[in-house]
Motif scaffolding. Structure first.
Motif, PDB file in Angstrom:
ATOM      1  N   ILE A 140     -27.621 -13.384 -10.115  1.00 26.98           N
ATOM      2  CA  ILE A 140     -27.173 -14.397 -11.076  1.00 26.98           C
ATOM      3  C   ILE A 140     -28.412 -15.023 -11.692  1.00 26.98           C
ATOM      4  N   ASN A 141     -28.462 -15.015 -13.012  1.00 30.79           N
ATOM      5  CA  ASN A 141     -29.629 -15.509 -13.745  1.00 30.79           C
ATOM      6  C   ASN A 141     -29.204 -16.609 -14.703  1.00 30.79           C
ATOM      7  N   ILE A 177     -15.819 -21.227 -16.486  1.00 32.09           N
ATOM      8  CA  ILE A 177     -17.111 -20.852 -15.896  1.00 32.09           C
ATOM      9  C   ILE A 177     -16.951 -20.595 -14.398  1.00 32.09           C
ATOM     10  N   GLU A 178     -16.285 -21.505 -13.725  1.00 33.23           N
ATOM     11  CA  GLU A 178     -16.075 -21.367 -12.285  1.00 33.23           C
ATOM     12  C   GLU A 178     -15.336 -20.075 -11.962  1.00 33.23           C
ATOM     13  N   GLU A 179     -14.336 -19.773 -12.743  1.00 31.79           N
ATOM     14  CA  GLU A 179     -13.540 -18.549 -12.528  1.00 31.79           C
ATOM     15  C   GLU A 179     -14.402 -17.300 -12.655  1.00 31.79           C
ATOM     16  N   GLN A 180     -15.262 -17.270 -13.684  1.00 28.72           N
ATOM     17  CA  GLN A 180     -16.125 -16.104 -13.902  1.00 28.72           C
ATOM     18  C   GLN A 180     -17.144 -15.935 -12.778  1.00 28.72           C
ATOM     19  N   ALA A 200     -25.912 -26.865 -14.636  1.00 26.46           N
ATOM     20  CA  ALA A 200     -26.694 -25.969 -13.784  1.00 26.46           C
ATOM     21  C   ALA A 200     -26.498 -26.309 -12.306  1.00 26.46           C
ATOM     22  N   PHE A 201     -26.533 -27.594 -11.978  1.00 25.41           N
ATOM     23  CA  PHE A 201     -26.426 -27.980 -10.572  1.00 25.41           C
ATOM     24  C   PHE A 201     -25.018 -27.746 -10.031  1.00 25.41           C
ATOM     25  N   LYS A 202     -24.005 -27.813 -10.879  1.00 25.47           N
ATOM     26  CA  LYS A 202     -22.654 -27.443 -10.446  1.00 25.47           C
ATOM     27  C   LYS A 202     -22.607 -25.952 -10.106  1.00 25.47           C
ATOM     28  N   VAL A 203     -23.293 -25.152 -10.891  1.00 26.31           N
ATOM     29  CA  VAL A 203     -23.370 -23.718 -10.608  1.00 26.31           C
ATOM     30  C   VAL A 203     -24.099 -23.475  -9.291  1.00 26.31           C
ATOM     31  N   VAL A 231     -24.007 -21.691  -3.618  1.00 26.64           N
ATOM     32  CA  VAL A 231     -24.369 -21.959  -2.225  1.00 26.64           C
ATOM     33  C   VAL A 231     -23.124 -22.018  -1.339  1.00 26.64           C
ATOM     34  N   LYS A 232     -22.037 -22.571  -1.859  1.00 23.10           N
ATOM     35  CA  LYS A 232     -20.799 -22.680  -1.086  1.00 23.10           C
ATOM     36  C   LYS A 232     -20.269 -21.322  -0.650  1.00 23.10           C
ATOM     37  N   SER A 233     -20.608 -20.284  -1.399  1.00 21.02           N
ATOM     38  CA  SER A 233     -20.138 -18.941  -1.055  1.00 21.02           C
ATOM     39  C   SER A 233     -20.764 -18.423   0.229  1.00 21.02           C
TER      40      SER A 233
END
Length: 320
Positions: A152-153, A226-229, A270-273, A278-280
């Protein structure tokens, strides 16, 4: 040929305290790349003091000082990591006589060695050509386990450009990984700016089956999409390597980069991403690239890069 420089204590400083309360007090400088090889979890910092890739890509020089600037800003950040997670600084890999390829070979090997010895690698650039070396080491590690690595970039650019005179550069790391690893290359780019990527790069992204979200869609009001993708991508792989190109941020937040743009994303998205990734519990490796201190303003870009590193490792190791 020795392309390694030992870490400098000068780069780690901050508020004095009788207790270990700040990063600069907790970081342990390791000389001569003597990796700690026990099986306990730990953070391994490696700098890439290189800008040959940026020069080849016609960018603004100055990224060679990126790693030291990030370290200086990290040092003063309050420490919230568990006591049993050491932070080990293994110094820098540099480029000698424009031989970027030898630097990449060294970084790939060190990345692989860090992963096999239970480190969480945090690589500090330097140009984004670092991603080719970093990704190669991570892919080797994950493939040997029979697993699938996703990259992920966060970036304004695909960095899927072709080689120049058969040589890589800061705009080509992911096309190089795609060519070398082919079906094992799984890539998601977030924050892509159409103004910075010609149609040929969108065609290249389609060719290598890359996923992407363009900047017009990479905004907080569009978070559900975004979250879904991102979740779909994470679910399709076993491990994640995260690359953060500081030029993906708006120049309002990150003026000190090789290719600034006022139309980049903001830290909130960005920080939400970062938190979602990390949660994964699949994140195994991180790099932060393209910081150019020569064009920074009051260390704003270096501070943002340092905060990104601190946030990600704290979220990864606290309550793990």
């Amino acid at each position: 040929m020795n392309l390694h420089q030992n870490p400098s204590p000068f780069h780690w400083s901050g508020r004095k305290s009788d207790q270990v309360e700040y990063w600069h007090q907790a970081v342990e400088a390791i000389s001569n790349l003597k990796l700690r090889e026990d099986n306990t979890r730990k953070i391994g910092i490696l700098g890439y003091s290189g800008e040959e890739g940026v020069i080849r890509n016609q960018g603004r020089i100055g990224t060679i000082e990126g790693p030291s600037s990030i370290r200086k800003m990290l040092g003063s950040i309050a420490l919230h990591l568990p006591e049993d997670v050491p932070i080990l600084d293994y110094g820098d890999i540099f480029t000698l006589d424009q031989d970027m390829e030898s630097s990449h070979e060294a970084i790939s090997k060190i990345t692989y060695d860090l992963l096999t010895s239970s480190h969480f690698p945090v690589l500090l650039g330097g140009g984004h050509d670092l991603a080719y070396a970093h990704g190669r080491g991570a892919l080797k590690f994950v493939k040997e386990k029979g697993e699938k690595l996703g990259i992920i970039n966060l970036d304004a650019h695909f960095d899927l450009r072709p080689l120049v005179k058969e040589k890589g550069h800061s705009g080509s790391p992911f096309s190089q990984l795609a060519a070398e690893f082919q079906e094992d290359f799984h890539y998601l780019a977030l924050g892509i700016q159409r103004a910075a990527n010609p149609k040929s790069l969108f065609e290249m992204a389609e060719k290598v089956k890359a996923g992407f979200i363009v900047m017009e869609e990479f905004r907080l009001h569009n978070w559900e999409f975004i979250e879904e993708q991102i979740i779909w991508f994470i679910d399709s792989v076993d491990k994640i390597y995260l690359s953060i190109d500081m030029d993906g941020f708006s120049s309002a937040f990150a003026p000190g980069v090789s290719a600034p743009s006022p139309m980049g994303f903001n830290p909130q998205i960005a920080f939400k991403v970062f938190e979602l990734i990390v949660k994964s519990k699949k994140l195994i490796s991180l790099d932060v690239v393209e910081l150019n201190p020569q064009f920074d303003q009051d260390n704003a870009t270096a501070r943002l890069a340092a905060r990104a590193v601190e946030y990600i490792v704290r979220k990864k190791f606290v309550n793990q």
